[in-house]
Design a protein around this motif. Structure first.
Motif, mmCIF file in Angstrom:
data_model
loop_
_atom_site.group_PDB
_atom_site.id
_atom_site.type_symbol
_atom_site.label_atom_id
_atom_site.label_comp_id
_atom_site.label_asym_id
_atom_site.label_seq_id
_atom_site.Cartn_x
_atom_site.Cartn_y
_atom_site.Cartn_z
ATOM 1 N N SER A 116 -1.837 16.632 -10.877
ATOM 2 C CA SER A 116 -0.774 15.663 -11.157
ATOM 3 C C SER A 116 -1.155 14.343 -10.506
ATOM 4 O O SER A 116 -2.088 14.297 -9.685
ATOM 5 C CB SER A 116 0.572 16.145 -10.589
ATOM 6 N N GLY A 117 -0.420 13.311 -10.845
ATOM 7 C CA GLY A 117 -0.679 12.004 -10.234
ATOM 8 C C GLY A 117 -0.407 12.034 -8.741
ATOM 9 O O GLY A 117 -1.132 11.417 -7.949
ATOM 10 N N ASN A 121 -3.263 11.081 -5.986
ATOM 11 C CA ASN A 121 -3.134 10.012 -4.988
ATOM 12 C C ASN A 121 -3.225 10.531 -3.559
ATOM 13 O O ASN A 121 -3.931 9.943 -2.730
ATOM 14 C CB ASN A 121 -1.826 9.235 -5.207
ATOM 15 N N HIS A 142 3.638 3.167 -5.397
ATOM 16 C CA HIS A 142 4.318 4.450 -5.601
ATOM 17 C C HIS A 142 4.301 5.324 -4.340
ATOM 18 O O HIS A 142 3.354 5.275 -3.547
ATOM 19 C CB HIS A 142 3.640 5.199 -6.756
ATOM 20 N N ASP A 214 -3.959 2.263 -9.450
ATOM 21 C CA ASP A 214 -3.216 3.376 -10.042
ATOM 22 C C ASP A 214 -2.698 2.925 -11.406
ATOM 23 O O ASP A 214 -1.838 2.046 -11.488
ATOM 24 C CB ASP A 214 -2.063 3.738 -9.079
ATOM 25 N N ALA A 216 -1.052 4.679 -13.645
ATOM 26 C CA ALA A 216 -0.082 5.645 -14.190
ATOM 27 C C ALA A 216 0.725 5.049 -15.354
ATOM 28 O O ALA A 216 0.945 5.716 -16.365
ATOM 29 C CB ALA A 216 0.849 6.127 -13.093
ATOM 30 N N THR A 245 -2.600 8.846 -14.875
ATOM 31 C CA THR A 245 -1.949 10.142 -15.117
ATOM 32 C C THR A 245 -1.950 10.477 -16.604
ATOM 33 O O THR A 245 -2.039 9.591 -17.453
ATOM 34 C CB THR A 245 -0.486 10.140 -14.634
#
Ligand code: PLP
Length: 401
Positions: A116-117, A121, A142, A214, A216, A245
């Protein structure tokens, strides 16, 4: 002590959260067609989804057949379950196939799938920097980046949101001999604002830092085939660690890190959230591949998403609402007060619009907001109707500028 008394301290904290209008709860939600949902049994327009391109489809004969065809193409059995971690016996051939093809799509040497993201991370941050190093992180990054920095034990320097002067001030003060990492969301998840990527690249070069982005909320949407914002800006070679993601525009689940081969090999050896967890089920990877090919073939989805988002934001602004610095499909309506934000969201839901209230600590104190997200599948007349309701409620609660 009764089993009830045992948890008194928790109940006390939950009560305090409730008093501050910060108590969270789960609502049963079924996804319907064209950006609608059933939430606690009530039909609502879904203005709260990250499935921007509408690819998170209901399982039907046609997509099941597509997955079976995918199985024939890859000539390995498409399993619904996983058997172990990638490093044990969970490394189904479909993983490397996706990782190799995805790296060439992104323009990097290699890529690595994470579950998963959040896992990507925390895995990367806690691996590439450590106790002696320093991380410069946008204040609105995030939570998974923040948690990764905490796990890494590196010094955490937060710079003001998108403020490159503040970042440079912090970089100047840092010991030139320490390993430095600048990290930023490309599109900020609660603000819809866009990171100043070109300036961040200049600063990383000037001060000898690494840069991690990132993607996402920009992966699958920006770039001619959905390669992401970094690619669209021609900065792929300048970004050291590209994260994204498969859980948002890709309409699936999972995440990736793309970059140089040595980085990927290092993460495979060191990132605890990659090593000590079960591999995603192969069928999940096949679903990613299918949605990824649709992202490339069905460019109307991205185009429609961006057009609708622009229009919706302009409509909110022309009605006197504060949409902050949004430049994307994520559009906040900033209310400020927690209670009023909750009231706004409750009234919207009563009228059939799902748009979630986002409160501190997810966003800074005094900036509670309704977070609207647009989908390419939204019908214009549904968005127009939602705007009329938003306008009426905003007027009634005196939320306009
Ligand atoms: C910017 C950003 N990074 C990482 C994540 C975590 O991704 P995932 O939901 O796949 O764990 C999210 C989403 O929640 C996000 O918005």
């Amino acid at each position: 002590m009764s089993s009830h008394q045992k948890w008194n301290w928790m109940q006390e904290e939950l009560k305090q959260l409730e008093q501050k209008s910060q108590l969270r709860s789960l609502h049963e939600t079924t996804i319907l067609e064209n950006g609608w949902i059933l939430r606690d049994g009530k039909k609502m327009l879904n203005l709260a989804s990250n499935d921007y391109l509408g690819l998170s489809e209901r399982l039907n004969r046609s997509n099941l057949t597509a997955l079976i065809e995918e199985e024939e193409r890859i000539s390995s059995s498409l399993r619904f379950g996983s058997t172990a971690s990638r490093l044990i016996v969970g490394n189904d051939p479909i993983y490397r196939e996706l990782e190799t093809e995805f790296a060439s799509f992104k323009g990097t040497e290699d890529s690595l799938v994470f579950s998963s993201g959040y896992m990507a991370n925390i895995g990367v941050m806690s691996t590439v920097v450590g106790r002696k190093d320093v991380v410069f992180s946008d204040r609105l990054n995030h939570a998974s980046i923040v948690d990764g920095i905490i796990l890494s034990r590196a010094e955490h320097k937060r710079f003001r949101h998108r403020d490159v002067e503040h970042l440079e001030h912090l970089l100047k003060k840092a010991d030139p001999n320490r390993k430095k990492l600048i990290v930023t969301d490309s599109i900020f998840s609660m603000d819809g604002s866009v990171a100043p990527l070109k300036q961040l690249v200049e600063l990383k070069n000037k001060y000898g830092a690494m840069l991690m982005v990132d993607e996402a909320h920009s992966g699958g949407i920006y770039g001619e085939k959905g390669q992401g914002l970094v690619h669209a800006l021609g900065l792929t070679d300048e970004v050291d660690i590209l994260m994204g993601t498969f859980s948002k525009a890709y309409g699936c689940y999972g995440a990736y890190i793309a970059g140089d081969s040595v980085l990927i090999q290092y993460l495979m050896n060191k990132a605890r959230s990659f090593i000590f967890t079960t591999a995603l089920p192969p069928v999940n990877i096949a679903a990613i591949q299918r949605n990824w090919s649709r992202i490339q073939a069905e460019g109307w989805r991205q185009k429609s998403l961006l057009e609708k988002s622009d229009w919706f934001k302009q409509q909110l602004q022309s009605r006197g609402f504060n949409t902050g610095e949004s430049e994307s499909q994520i559009i906040p309506l900033i209310v400020g007060d927690n209670k009023k934000t909750m009231e706004f969201s409750a009234l919207l839901q009563e009228k059939g619009v799902a748009a979630v209230a986002v409160r501190p600590p997810t966003v800074p104190e005094g900036t509670a907001r309704i977070r609207f997200t647009i989908m390419s599948l939204h019908q214009d007349y549904d968005l127009e109707r939602a705007l009329v309701l938003i306008d009426e409620i905003g007027e009634c609660l005196k939320v306009k500028k």
